[in-house]
Design a protein around this motif. Structure first.
Motif, PDB file in Angstrom:
ATOM      1  N   ARG A  46       0.852  -1.179   0.000  1.00  0.00           N
ATOM      2  CA  ARG A  46       0.000   0.000   0.000  1.00  0.00           C
ATOM      3  C   ARG A  46       0.895   1.238   0.000  1.00  0.00           C
ATOM      4  O   ARG A  46       2.102   1.145   0.143  1.00  0.00           O
ATOM      5  N   SER A  52      -0.680   9.840   1.337  1.00  0.00           N
ATOM      6  CA  SER A  52      -1.276   8.957   0.326  1.00  0.00           C
ATOM      7  C   SER A  52      -2.398   8.117   0.920  1.00  0.00           C
ATOM      8  O   SER A  52      -3.429   7.888   0.291  1.00  0.00           O
ATOM      9  N   GLU A  53      -2.210   7.655   2.152  1.00  0.00           N
ATOM     10  CA  GLU A  53      -3.226   6.849   2.808  1.00  0.00           C
ATOM     11  C   GLU A  53      -4.513   7.645   3.017  1.00  0.00           C
ATOM     12  O   GLU A  53      -5.618   7.109   2.903  1.00  0.00           O
ATOM     13  N   GLN A  54      -4.380   8.935   3.310  1.00  0.00           N
ATOM     14  CA  GLN A  54      -5.550   9.777   3.539  1.00  0.00           C
ATOM     15  C   GLN A  54      -6.414   9.920   2.294  1.00  0.00           C
ATOM     16  O   GLN A  54      -7.605  10.224   2.388  1.00  0.00           O
ATOM     17  N   GLU A  62      -9.710   0.919   2.626  1.00  0.00           N
ATOM     18  CA  GLU A  62      -9.279   1.571   3.856  1.00  0.00           C
ATOM     19  C   GLU A  62      -9.014   0.566   4.963  1.00  0.00           C
ATOM     20  O   GLU A  62      -8.054   0.677   5.716  1.00  0.00           O
ATOM     21  N   TYR A  66      -2.411  -4.091   5.387  1.00  0.00           N
ATOM     22  CA  TYR A  66      -1.464  -3.920   4.297  1.00  0.00           C
ATOM     23  C   TYR A  66      -0.027  -4.118   4.778  1.00  0.00           C
ATOM     24  O   TYR A  66       0.245  -4.194   5.983  1.00  0.00           O
ATOM     25  N   TYR A  68       3.410  -2.713   5.330  1.00  0.00           N
ATOM     26  CA  TYR A  68       4.180  -1.489   5.514  1.00  0.00           C
ATOM     27  C   TYR A  68       5.611  -1.912   5.833  1.00  0.00           C
ATOM     28  O   TYR A  68       5.852  -2.564   6.858  1.00  0.00           O
ATOM     29  N   TRP A 189      -2.402  -1.373  11.022  1.00  0.00           N
ATOM     30  CA  TRP A 189      -2.745  -0.125  10.326  1.00  0.00           C
ATOM     31  C   TRP A 189      -1.779   0.989  10.737  1.00  0.00           C
ATOM     32  O   TRP A 189      -2.179   1.996  11.336  1.00  0.00           O
ATOM     33  N   LEU A 191      -0.055   3.351   9.146  1.00  0.00           N
ATOM     34  CA  LEU A 191      -0.188   4.702   8.593  1.00  0.00           C
ATOM     35  C   LEU A 191      -1.368   5.433   9.226  1.00  0.00           C
ATOM     36  O   LEU A 191      -1.308   6.648   9.434  1.00  0.00           O
ATOM     37  N   GLN A 192      -2.436   4.701   9.537  1.00  0.00           N
ATOM     38  CA  GLN A 192      -3.545   5.325  10.242  1.00  0.00           C
ATOM     39  C   GLN A 192      -3.101   5.762  11.638  1.00  0.00           C
ATOM     40  O   GLN A 192      -3.489   6.827  12.120  1.00  0.00           O
TER      41      GLN A 192
END
Length: 452
Positions: A46, A52-54, A62, A66, A68, A189, A191-192
């Protein structure tokens, strides 16, 4: 509103607050664990930055776990326990093992109770005297063991509300919150999780796999240690606060948490939104209204409240959104919990400075926050624990400015409304859980906000 991922990641708290969780029952939480483990096997590549995630708007994408790279590297090196399994120290480095061994002899002699799924059938406990300050039984928040600070369960600032928040919704409302992250969710998650600090929220821990008083000393230590380490390795800061899953905490668990430099945060009022499927939306709305009415009639003129709500599903989050304007009208301010406690530097690291309450109410919502940084190899986790020959321990938790305020809160009459206590056989607060805050769930990261 990125609701599903929000459900998975966070918890929220605030003064005159509302506690929030992402899941409602242990059965539902077990499904999250099972699905997360299964989906991890097929994790796809991802975007590798928060911006980019946003931009992802498809709910299915969503919420997909993924790959990372920094997290994949840490997991491959076995730096962390298996995702969503109760943590122990079998894969821990020598430093962590030594820390636990130096602490273990001084931990209060309180036996584990019940099962990891929250079943306390057959537990024999002196609930009248409540010798262990077991919150699940009697909502005790003032420890019986000397040297442990009281739980933070309300806010010294009057007429203040706390609740959890969804990232996009919070961003649109220019609202900051306090987010309680489960370690396994941070790894699933990342990046979140990073967005939480990028958006200016405060971060606390919520254990590694969402269990507590039923565990052994080693498991309790590992659950707290690895939740704290996951946040450090993925985001870059060392948190000094945590929220017990289901509020399930006693003096043994508090003692271990304090030794790891973590202050315990609970809640005062409960919306019971996690029971919306059985109670119905009208009943949950009525619970919200009770707290909102309290904001209007002077109930919180001495201390703000911490309110329990959940990022369980679209129903629970929609109810929060629908009530947000009323909460804002009934209470004077909505702010992160450490802002309400005037704790401007809540992390061990000095690169993060939040406004104090006076600055917040004057319109300053952010001062200086370092960008989130991820590590791809094992790093040292700064822990204030020390142990003497006698087995005593001391810990320095960066809530020094909140001492007098919490002392006042501890003397206030207990208003906990949690649906547990004497006669209950299981805990009722949602697994991701959030404590306090007047907003809504944040991207799977429970948020804590304060309103004064």
């Amino acid at each position: 509103m990125k609701s599903t991922v929000a459900n998975a990641l966070a918890v929220l708290s605030t003064a005159a607050v509302v506690a929030v969780s992402a899941c409602g029952t242990e059965r539902e939480f077990a499904v999250i664990r099972r699905d997360a483990i299964a989906r991890r096997q097929a994790a796809a590549a991802r975007p590798t930055d928060v911006a980019s995630e946003q931009q992802i708007t498809d709910p299915a994408q969503e919420c997909a776990i993924y790959n990372y790279p920094p997290v994949a590297s840490l997991l491959a090196q076995k730096v962390f326990p298996p995702i969503w399994q109760i943590a122990n120290l079998s894969t821990a480095n020598s430093e962590a093992v030594s820390l636990f061994q130096s602490l273990n002899g001084s931990i209060p002699n309180i036996a584990p109770r019940g099962t990891p799924t929250g079943n306390f059938t057959g537990v024999n406990y002196n609930g009248v005297e409540d010798p262990d300050c077991w919150w699940t039984w009697k909502q005790c928040h003032t420890p019986k063991v000397a040297g442990i600070p009281p739980d933070i369960y309300n806010i010294p600032e009057p007429n203040t509300w706390g609740h959890n928040a969804f990232y996009d919704y919070l961003y649109q409302q220019k609202q900051k919150a306090t987010l309680f992250y489960i370690g396994s969710n941070v790894m699933d998650w990342p990046l979140q999780a990073q967005r939480g600090i990028s958006d200016g929220h405060e971060i606390c821990a919520h254990t590694w796999s969402h269990h507590m008083t039923s565990l052994t000393n080693e498991q309790v230590f590992a659950e707290l240690y690895y939740s704290k380490k996951a946040i450090k390795d993925v985001m870059g800061m060392t948190v000094q606060c945590w929220r017990p899953p289901y509020g399930d905490v006693d003096d043994r668990v508090r003692y271990i948490a304090q030794a790891l430099g973590m202050r315990t945060i609970i809640w005062s009022d409960n919306t019971f939104d996690y029971q919306v499927s059985t109670l119905g939306a009208a009943a949950v709305e009525a619970n919200y209204q009770t707290v909102i009415n309290g904001g209007k009639n002077g109930t919180y003129n001495s201390n703000g409240t911490i309110v329990l709500t959940h990022e369980l599903n679209n129903d629970t989050m929609s109810i929060m959104v629908q009530n947000y304007a009323s909460i804002k009208a009934a209470f004077s301010h909505v702010a992160p919990i450490h802002v309400a406690l005037n704790s401007t530097m809540p992390y061990v690291e000095t690169g993060y400075t939040y406004p104090n309450f006076a600055q917040w109410t004057a319109g300053t919502t952010s001062i200086s926050l370092a960008s989130p940084t991820a590590a791809s190899s094992d790093i040292t986790l700064a822990i204030p624990l020390s142990s003497g020959a006698s087995g005593s321990i001391s810990a320095s938790v960066a809530h020094s400015t909140a001492g007098s305020a919490q002392a006042a809160a501890a003397s206030a009459s207990e208003t906990a409304k949690a649906h547990s206590g004497a006669g209950s056989n299981r805990l009722t607060e949602g697994p991701i859980g959030a404590v306090v805050a007047a907003v809504v769930g944040a991207l799977g990261a429970g948020a804590m906000v304060v309103m004064a």
